[in-house]
Design an enzyme around this catalytic site. Sequence first.
Site, PDB file in Angstrom:
ATOM      1  N   LYS A  69     -10.776   3.418  -4.172  1.00 12.70           N
ATOM      2  CA  LYS A  69     -11.971   3.813  -4.941  1.00 12.70           C
ATOM      3  C   LYS A  69     -11.807   5.219  -5.532  1.00 12.70           C
ATOM      4  CE  LYS A  69     -14.654   2.985  -1.342  1.00 12.70           C
ATOM      5  NZ  LYS A  69     -13.629   2.448  -0.426  1.00 12.70           N
ATOM      6  N   THR A  70     -11.360   6.156  -4.695  1.00 12.68           N
ATOM      7  CA  THR A  70     -11.181   7.529  -5.181  1.00 12.68           C
ATOM      8  C   THR A  70     -10.110   7.567  -6.267  1.00 12.68           C
ATOM      9  OG1 THR A  70     -11.632   8.236  -2.924  1.00 12.68           O
ATOM     10  CG2 THR A  70     -10.756   9.907  -4.420  1.00 12.68           C
ATOM     11  N   ASP A 114     -18.271  10.279  -2.966  1.00 12.92           N
ATOM     12  CA  ASP A 114     -17.810   9.317  -1.967  1.00 12.92           C
ATOM     13  C   ASP A 114     -18.932   9.124  -0.942  1.00 12.92           C
ATOM     14  OD1 ASP A 114     -16.008   7.627  -0.854  1.00 12.92           O
ATOM     15  OD2 ASP A 114     -14.743   9.163   0.054  1.00 12.92           O
ATOM     16  N   THR A 163     -18.923   2.174   1.232  1.00 12.36           N
ATOM     17  CA  THR A 163     -18.433   1.071   2.047  1.00 12.36           C
ATOM     18  C   THR A 163     -19.588   0.114   2.339  1.00 12.36           C
ATOM     19  OG1 THR A 163     -18.882   2.501   3.927  1.00 12.36           O
ATOM     20  CG2 THR A 163     -16.599   2.361   3.196  1.00 12.36           C
ATOM     21  N   ARG A 222      -3.892   2.259   1.720  1.00 15.39           N
ATOM     22  CA  ARG A 222      -3.728   3.492   2.504  1.00 15.39           C
ATOM     23  C   ARG A 222      -3.009   3.197   3.812  1.00 15.39           C
ATOM     24  NH1 ARG A 222      -8.918   6.150   3.223  1.00 15.39           N
ATOM     25  NH2 ARG A 222      -8.513   7.134   1.220  1.00 15.39           N
TER      26      ARG A 222
HETATM   27  P1  ADP Z   1     -10.695   4.914  -1.020  1.00 13.67           P
HETATM   28  O1  ADP Z   1     -11.269   5.973  -1.907  1.00 13.67           O
HETATM   29  O2  ADP Z   1     -11.155   3.526  -1.369  1.00 13.67           O
HETATM   30  O3  ADP Z   1     -10.864   5.193   0.453  1.00 13.67           O
HETATM   31  P2  ADP Z   1      -8.140   5.861  -2.055  1.00 13.67           P
HETATM   32  O4  ADP Z   1      -8.364   5.794  -3.508  1.00 13.67           O
HETATM   33  O5  ADP Z   1      -8.211   7.222  -1.431  1.00 13.67           O
HETATM   34  O6  ADP Z   1      -9.114   4.854  -1.260  1.00 13.67           O
HETATM   35  O7  ADP Z   1      -6.728   5.177  -1.767  1.00 13.67           O
HETATM   36  C1  ADP Z   1      -5.946   5.475  -0.641  1.00 13.67           C
HETATM   37  C2  ADP Z   1      -4.486   5.589  -0.992  1.00 13.67           C
HETATM   38  O8  ADP Z   1      -3.975   4.281  -1.194  1.00 13.67           O
HETATM   39  C3  ADP Z   1      -4.241   6.334  -2.308  1.00 13.67           C
HETATM   40  O9  ADP Z   1      -3.949   7.658  -2.078  1.00 13.67           O
HETATM   41  C4  ADP Z   1      -3.024   5.631  -2.885  1.00 13.67           C
HETATM   42  O10 ADP Z   1      -1.845   6.256  -2.433  1.00 13.67           O
HETATM   43  C5  ADP Z   1      -3.121   4.238  -2.331  1.00 13.67           C
HETATM   44  N1  ADP Z   1      -3.702   3.270  -3.275  1.00 13.67           N
HETATM   45  C6  ADP Z   1      -4.988   2.828  -3.290  1.00 13.67           C
HETATM   46  N2  ADP Z   1      -5.156   1.890  -4.230  1.00 13.67           N
HETATM   47  C7  ADP Z   1      -3.963   1.707  -4.817  1.00 13.67           C
HETATM   48  C8  ADP Z   1      -3.484   0.843  -5.870  1.00 13.67           C
HETATM   49  N3  ADP Z   1      -4.300  -0.045  -6.447  1.00 13.67           N
HETATM   50  N4  ADP Z   1      -2.202   0.934  -6.234  1.00 13.67           N
HETATM   51  C9  ADP Z   1      -1.369   1.811  -5.631  1.00 13.67           C
HETATM   52  N5  ADP Z   1      -1.748   2.637  -4.626  1.00 13.67           N
HETATM   53  C10 ADP Z   1      -3.023   2.600  -4.220  1.00 13.67           C
END
Ligand code: ADP
Length: 338
Positions: A69-70, A114, A163, A222
């Site tokens: 998401k981030t 977030d 979430t 992640r």
């Molecule tokens: P969330 O905000 O949903 O908790 P993040 O955006 O921080 O998740 O993603 C976590 C890590 O996973 C990122 O730093 C990245 O390295 C990896 N990641 C997430 N989504 C992808 C994607 N679609 N393709 C490649 N790497 C991804």
Amino acid sequence: MDPNELNLLSGDPLPEELPDTNLLRPQTFDQYVGQGEVIESLKVAIQAALLRQEAMDHVLLHGPPGLGKTTLASLIARALGVPFLSSSGPALEKGGDLVGILTRVSPGTLLFIDEIHRLPRPVEEILYSAMEDFSIDVIFDRGSSARTFRHRISPFTLVGATTRAGLLSAPLRDRFGIQRDLEFYTPEDLSLILLRSAGLLDVDLTQEGSLEIGRRSRGTPRIANRLLKRVRDFVQVHAHGEITQELARQALRLEGIDDRGLNRIDRKFIETVRTVYNGGPVGIEAMAATLQMDPDTLIDVVEPYLLKEGYLARTPSGRKLTSSGWGIDFELAGNPST
Ligand code: ADP
């Protein structure tokens, strides 16, 4: 619960995974694997905003931690060519914190919040008019002499991540023009992500090795990237050479991850529903008390994958094991120590 274990499972970013320091975070949409439909619709919205030269519609992204998401929010900002500002629900404790941010944003800024479901209500209320007409109502004095002054702010795009979309109030949810659910990733998509990460980390990873890690990463990029680092360490110490399927399997068993991709917490959860609660239904509070874990962690992090894999079902009276949940034979699953 072993904090290390929780760390691996939890979606909370480790210091090296924060946006500024995270080498593995995709920098362009081309590097962002999976989530096809979400990406397509976002690209249309980005294109339209660029054509109209307006701030893009507000976006709500929903899904378990670690699904991207981030990353997606930062990619939208990049594609729009606007500044990216990041905060979170719990960090915005007082109305003043949010007003401070909103009154300083430059036109078009993408503000990422977030855990937006954790915004305190008074802070959330400021967002209503900010999102709808880019204004903030400032109240002077109290009681009968109270006056309101409407302060204009620069147009901005809010990207909220949560979430738990169900915990968002209706007025807030309704103000997001675009609302999307992120899905768990397939082992094949995770394999692609892992091969890219291995390249960036200068690790020799075979295709089969990447699929093996991908299968055991709870559908979450992640977690996949974290496991890659653990497997890299294992191979460096025990084998020297490329990460093969067999080495990945051995290393991940050592991490407590079985052939189904379930980790110790998953197994403990299923075991507890089975033996303590006779298969359920059981309420999440009771589970949290028995497992000595925070109910929010169970709801946000542990349960979604068990539900998706069909081991667990949610009923009005609580969580129940499905027949596959009952059918798991931990001994036969290449189970490391539970
Ligand atoms: P969330 O905000 O949903 O908790 P993040 O955006 O921080 O998740 O993603 C976590 C890590 O996973 C990122 O730093 C990245 O390295 C990896 N990641 C997430 N989504 C992808 C994607 N679609 N393709 C490649 N790497 C991804």
